[in-house]
Motif scaffolding. Structure first.
Motif, PDB file in Angstrom:
ATOM      1  N   ALA A 154       0.864  -1.179   0.000  1.00 51.84           N
ATOM      2  CA  ALA A 154       0.000   0.000   0.000  1.00 51.84           C
ATOM      3  C   ALA A 154       0.898   1.226   0.000  1.00 51.84           C
ATOM      4  N   VAL A 155       0.372   2.360  -0.458  1.00 48.60           N
ATOM      5  CA  VAL A 155       1.192   3.573  -0.527  1.00 48.60           C
ATOM      6  C   VAL A 155       0.469   4.747   0.110  1.00 48.60           C
ATOM      7  N   GLN A 156       1.270   5.720   0.494  1.00 49.84           N
ATOM      8  CA  GLN A 156       0.806   6.956   1.090  1.00 49.84           C
ATOM      9  C   GLN A 156       1.693   8.070   0.542  1.00 49.84           C
ATOM     10  N   THR A 157       1.138   9.201   0.229  1.00 48.19           N
ATOM     11  CA  THR A 157       1.946  10.333  -0.232  1.00 48.19           C
ATOM     12  C   THR A 157       2.083  11.339   0.900  1.00 48.19           C
ATOM     13  N   ALA A 158       3.116  12.184   0.803  1.00 49.60           N
ATOM     14  CA  ALA A 158       3.386  13.114   1.903  1.00 49.60           C
ATOM     15  C   ALA A 158       4.042  14.382   1.385  1.00 49.60           C
ATOM     16  N   VAL A 159       3.858  15.456   2.145  1.00 44.92           N
ATOM     17  CA  VAL A 159       4.537  16.727   1.910  1.00 44.92           C
ATOM     18  C   VAL A 159       5.357  17.045   3.149  1.00 44.92           C
ATOM     19  N   LYS A 160       6.643  17.227   2.972  1.00 48.77           N
ATOM     20  CA  LYS A 160       7.489  17.597   4.105  1.00 48.77           C
ATOM     21  C   LYS A 160       7.364  19.094   4.320  1.00 48.77           C
ATOM     22  N   GLN A 161       6.971  19.497   5.527  1.00 44.92           N
ATOM     23  CA  GLN A 161       6.725  20.893   5.840  1.00 44.92           C
ATOM     24  C   GLN A 161       7.975  21.557   6.394  1.00 44.92           C
ATOM     25  N   SER A 162       7.908  22.868   6.549  1.00 46.33           N
ATOM     26  CA  SER A 162       9.092  23.633   6.965  1.00 46.33           C
ATOM     27  C   SER A 162       9.562  23.269   8.361  1.00 46.33           C
ATOM     28  N   ASP A 163       8.661  22.769   9.192  1.00 47.95           N
ATOM     29  CA  ASP A 163       9.058  22.382  10.550  1.00 47.95           C
ATOM     30  C   ASP A 163       9.592  20.962  10.612  1.00 47.95           C
ATOM     31  N   GLY A 164       9.722  20.309   9.430  1.00 43.78           N
ATOM     32  CA  GLY A 164      10.245  18.948   9.394  1.00 43.78           C
ATOM     33  C   GLY A 164       9.192  17.878   9.538  1.00 43.78           C
ATOM     34  N   GLU A 165       7.975  18.257   9.885  1.00 35.19           N
ATOM     35  CA  GLU A 165       6.884  17.299   9.988  1.00 35.19           C
ATOM     36  C   GLU A 165       6.307  17.016   8.605  1.00 35.19           C
ATOM     37  N   TYR A 166       5.518  15.928   8.516  1.00 36.18           N
ATOM     38  CA  TYR A 166       4.945  15.519   7.240  1.00 36.18           C
ATOM     39  C   TYR A 166       3.429  15.665   7.254  1.00 36.18           C
ATOM     40  N   LEU A 167       2.906  16.253   6.205  1.00 37.48           N
ATOM     41  CA  LEU A 167       1.481  16.190   5.930  1.00 37.48           C
ATOM     42  C   LEU A 167       1.262  14.969   5.049  1.00 37.48           C
ATOM     43  N   VAL A 168       0.421  14.016   5.496  1.00 33.75           N
ATOM     44  CA  VAL A 168       0.305  12.741   4.790  1.00 33.75           C
ATOM     45  C   VAL A 168      -1.118  12.519   4.303  1.00 33.75           C
ATOM     46  N   SER A 169      -1.222  11.746   3.238  1.00 33.33           N
ATOM     47  CA  SER A 169      -2.523  11.320   2.734  1.00 33.33           C
ATOM     48  C   SER A 169      -2.986  10.101   3.510  1.00 33.33           C
ATOM     49  N   GLY A 170      -4.183   9.642   3.191  1.00 26.74           N
ATOM     50  CA  GLY A 170      -4.590   8.345   3.705  1.00 26.74           C
ATOM     51  C   GLY A 170      -3.859   7.234   2.972  1.00 26.74           C
ATOM     52  N   TRP A 171      -3.881   6.030   3.539  1.00 26.33           N
ATOM     53  CA  TRP A 171      -3.272   4.885   2.870  1.00 26.33           C
ATOM     54  C   TRP A 171      -4.157   4.423   1.720  1.00 26.33           C
ATOM     55  N   SER A 172      -3.532   4.032   0.638  1.00 29.68           N
ATOM     56  CA  SER A 172      -4.256   3.499  -0.510  1.00 29.68           C
ATOM     57  C   SER A 172      -4.832   2.130  -0.185  1.00 29.68           C
ATOM     58  N   GLU A 173      -5.555   1.575  -1.135  1.00 32.58           N
ATOM     59  CA  GLU A 173      -5.960   0.180  -1.019  1.00 32.58           C
ATOM     60  C   GLU A 173      -4.709  -0.707  -1.055  1.00 32.58           C
ATOM     61  N   THR A 174      -4.846  -1.937  -0.594  1.00 35.09           N
ATOM     62  CA  THR A 174      -3.738  -2.884  -0.583  1.00 35.09           C
ATOM     63  C   THR A 174      -3.801  -3.774  -1.814  1.00 35.09           C
ATOM     64  N   VAL A 175      -2.660  -3.975  -2.450  1.00 32.24           N
ATOM     65  CA  VAL A 175      -2.551  -4.819  -3.630  1.00 32.24           C
ATOM     66  C   VAL A 175      -1.584  -5.963  -3.326  1.00 32.24           C
ATOM     67  N   GLU A 176      -1.898  -7.158  -3.793  1.00 30.21           N
ATOM     68  CA  GLU A 176      -1.043  -8.318  -3.564  1.00 30.21           C
ATOM     69  C   GLU A 176      -0.322  -8.721  -4.848  1.00 30.21           C
ATOM     70  N   PHE A 177       0.903  -9.232  -4.689  1.00 31.50           N
ATOM     71  CA  PHE A 177       1.667  -9.731  -5.831  1.00 31.50           C
ATOM     72  C   PHE A 177       2.664 -10.773  -5.341  1.00 31.50           C
ATOM     73  N   CYS A 178       3.245 -11.491  -6.275  1.00 31.69           N
ATOM     74  CA  CYS A 178       4.234 -12.515  -5.933  1.00 31.69           C
ATOM     75  C   CYS A 178       5.506 -12.254  -6.729  1.00 31.69           C
ATOM     76  N   THR A 179       6.648 -12.283  -6.055  1.00 28.19           N
ATOM     77  CA  THR A 179       7.922 -12.066  -6.739  1.00 28.19           C
ATOM     78  C   THR A 179       8.271 -13.274  -7.615  1.00 28.19           C
ATOM     79  N   GLY A 180       9.212 -13.067  -8.530  1.00 23.52           N
ATOM     80  CA  GLY A 180       9.539 -14.076  -9.517  1.00 23.52           C
ATOM     81  C   GLY A 180      10.725 -14.955  -9.139  1.00 23.52           C
ATOM     82  N   ASP A 181      11.133 -15.784 -10.092  1.00 29.16           N
ATOM     83  CA  ASP A 181      12.295 -16.670  -9.938  1.00 29.16           C
ATOM     84  C   ASP A 181      13.573 -15.925 -10.313  1.00 29.16           C
ATOM     85  N   TYR A 182      14.709 -16.569 -10.036  1.00 25.43           N
ATOM     86  CA  TYR A 182      15.972 -16.077 -10.565  1.00 25.43           C
ATOM     87  C   TYR A 182      15.893 -16.024 -12.095  1.00 25.43           C
ATOM     88  N   ALA A 183      16.420 -14.954 -12.658  1.00 24.92           N
ATOM     89  CA  ALA A 183      16.570 -14.864 -14.098  1.00 24.92           C
ATOM     90  C   ALA A 183      17.897 -15.508 -14.503  1.00 24.92           C
TER      91      ALA A 183
END
Length: 358
Positions: free
Chosen positions: A115-144
């Motif tokens: 899942a992903v979230q976007t953010a803006v780093k503010q002048s005080d060093g804190e982050y303004l953040v979005s909500g979390w996206s939906e969750t997506v599933e995947f499977c990694t592959g074999d050695y190439a």
């Protein structure tokens, strides 16, 4: 637009650091929209490409992405990842899609959710953040192929000198051979390779074949009398399985927390189903000139040699007729500690591991 890449050293934070928590927006700054429509593609054994949609008004403001990557735990999950680290990743905002790559938190053939979230780093060093996206599933592959070529190079470094041999042999219990004679037309039938060896091997759970050995004792030049697989042994002249009409492939290199190292090779008659499977996935070896197993013509006869310092596991991809060899009982012990059935690779061994997912 070409994909941006997150380098191995993530720009701001290592994965060991916590993801920043949200902060109140400065002044009249608008809240960020929640990312949506997550897409994951171009998946390899230790990387994936990810993109998502967000409001146009956020595109110029977002400074960072937070990526929540979690391995799905199940009975077949890879529990041999060499280091267990948090998987909350932070990256500076780049054009999407972007590639996330890192062998320290991605393992081959493993299911993940992201899942992903976007953010803006503010002048005080804190982050303004979005909500979390939906969750997506995947499977990694074999050695190439390029990963297997790295394993091959490591195996070549310790293969040792070449010793002559004349037979391939397969050890098993008496009942196994009786079943082949009674129910399989006197044929040893190919079966699915188990999950022994490297977790990213493209042959595990995919390639059918019959396992053979060919290592010999240094002092006798004959197969050893001990076996981890059973007291009955089928021996077949080497030329029956290995000749100029056969292709030879390198498949794996591993150890099991011991000093012994194993190399898995595949013998496939040219043009066979096994040969077609291996052609796109495994490095092809020159049968007359390689560091593991050779077949060459000397004085008009085929001569066979194997590497002295590796235990070779040879997969022959076609059925084998028992009438082409001999079957008998061996006199040695059954050394179960040397069995490689579903054996897991030591992920900490520097001799047989490469810098991609274990």
């Amino acid at each position: 637009m070409s994909a941006a890449r997150v380098p191995l050293s993530l720009p701001l934070q290592s994965p060991l650091e916590p993801v920043p928590t949200g902060a109140k927006p400065e002044g009249n700054m608008e809240l960020l929209s929640t990312p949506h429509s997550i897409e994951v593609n171009n998946i390899t054994c230790d990387s994936f490409r990810i993109s998502w949609a967000m409001e146009n008004s956020d595109l110029e403001r977002v400074t960072h992405y937070f990526i929540d990557l979690n391995k799905k735990e199940n009975k077949n999950s890879n529990k041999f990842k060499h280091r267990d680290v948090p998987t909350k990743l932070v990256a500076k905002a780049v054009p999407l899609p972007m590639t996330v790559r890192g062998h320290w938190f991605l393992s081959p053939r493993t299911e993940y959710s992201v899942a992903v979230q976007t953010a803006v780093k503010q002048s005080d060093g804190e982050y303004l953040v979005s909500g979390w996206s939906e969750t997506v599933e995947f499977c990694t592959g074999d050695y190439a192929k390029e990963h297997l070529a790295q394993l091959q190079e490591k195996a070549e470094q310790i293969a040792g000198r070449m010793l002559r041999f004349s037979v391939f042999y397969r050890n098993h219990h008496k009942e196994y051979f009786q079943h082949a004679r009674t129910h399989c037309g006197n044929m040893l039938q190919p079966y699915l390779k188990d999950n022994s060896g490297s977790h990213g091997s493209p042959t595990s759970g995919m390639l059918h074949g019959v396992f053979f050995s060919c290592n010999t004792e240094f002092n006798t030049g004959q197969p050893p009398q001990d076996s981890p697989y059973g007291r009955w042994r089928f021996q077949i002249p080497a030329q029956r399985l290995f000749n100029p009409s056969t292709n030879l492939y390198f498949a794996d290199f591993y150890c099991m927390y011991t000093a012994y190292h194993y190399a898995i090779l595949v013998l496939a008659p040219k043009g066979s189903l096994g040969d077609r499977f291996c052609r796109d996935r495994l490095p092809l070896l020159d049968i007359a000139c390689n560091k593991f197993l050779t077949c060459s013509v000397e004085d008009g006869e085929l001569v066979f040699r194997h590497a002295q310092d590796l235990i070779l596991e040879v997969i022959y991809t076609e059925p084998v007729d028992l009438s082409l060899g001999t079957l008998g009982e061996i006199s040695g012990h059954q050394l179960m500690s040397l069995s490689t059935a579903d054996a897991k690779k030591d992920p900490s061994c520097k001799t047989c591991n490469i810098s991609v997912g274990r």
